[in-house]
Design an enzyme around this catalytic site. Sequence first.
Site, short mmCIF file in Angstrom:
data_model
loop_
_atom_site.label_atom_id
_atom_site.label_comp_id
_atom_site.label_asym_id
_atom_site.label_seq_id
_atom_site.Cartn_x
_atom_site.Cartn_y
_atom_site.Cartn_z
N CYS A 91 3.26 -10.83 9.23
CA CYS A 91 2.20 -11.10 10.21
C CYS A 91 2.50 -10.38 11.52
O CYS A 91 3.55 -10.61 12.13
CB CYS A 91 2.06 -12.60 10.45
SG CYS A 91 0.69 -12.99 11.58
N HIS A 160 3.85 -4.63 2.73
CA HIS A 160 2.61 -4.18 3.36
C HIS A 160 2.90 -2.78 3.88
O HIS A 160 3.85 -2.58 4.63
CB HIS A 160 2.25 -5.13 4.49
CG HIS A 160 0.90 -4.87 5.08
ND1 HIS A 160 0.61 -3.75 5.82
CD2 HIS A 160 -0.24 -5.58 5.02
CE1 HIS A 160 -0.65 -3.79 6.20
NE2 HIS A 160 -1.19 -4.89 5.73
#
Length: 167
Positions: A91, A160
């Site tokens: 995040c 990611h």
Amino acid sequence: ELAFRLLCRKYGATLAYTPMMSSTQFVHEASALDKSDPNQTIANSNICEFQTIPQDRPLVAHFSANNPQHFAQAAKLVEPVCDAIDLNLGCPQRTAYLGHFGSYLLGDEDRQLVLDIVKAGSQSVTIPIFVKIRLLDTVEETIKLCHQLRDAGASLIAIHGRYRASW
């Protein structure tokens, strides 16, 4: 949320994740459950807006964490109604910076904390621990982190394909 996951399953999704929940907040809210009420369970108590039903499987509970004990406790609480636990280390939002979680734990100064979180989680449950990360500054550093996460007990690592944010 539950309704969206069920809709996705109706149209072919075979695995679903919960929205990201704070492991610390989850443990805190769970401690307030009325344990004398057999109708109040982790699955239907709406702790951190978490809800599930038997048709919502397989399900991965998605947590942020910066405390090994809280992550382990949260994982143990949802273990009966989930199939895996996911630690979010990807995040990049400002709230993650302010709360010191997500991609802001990927620096060298927090490496031992991250490994302790994964280890505590993997030792507390029998279901797999997944970890989502972002790319580090070099491929070699990213590979080293993946090896460390595996050795700490991660069963699956998702990368990611963007670099971690910095504020």
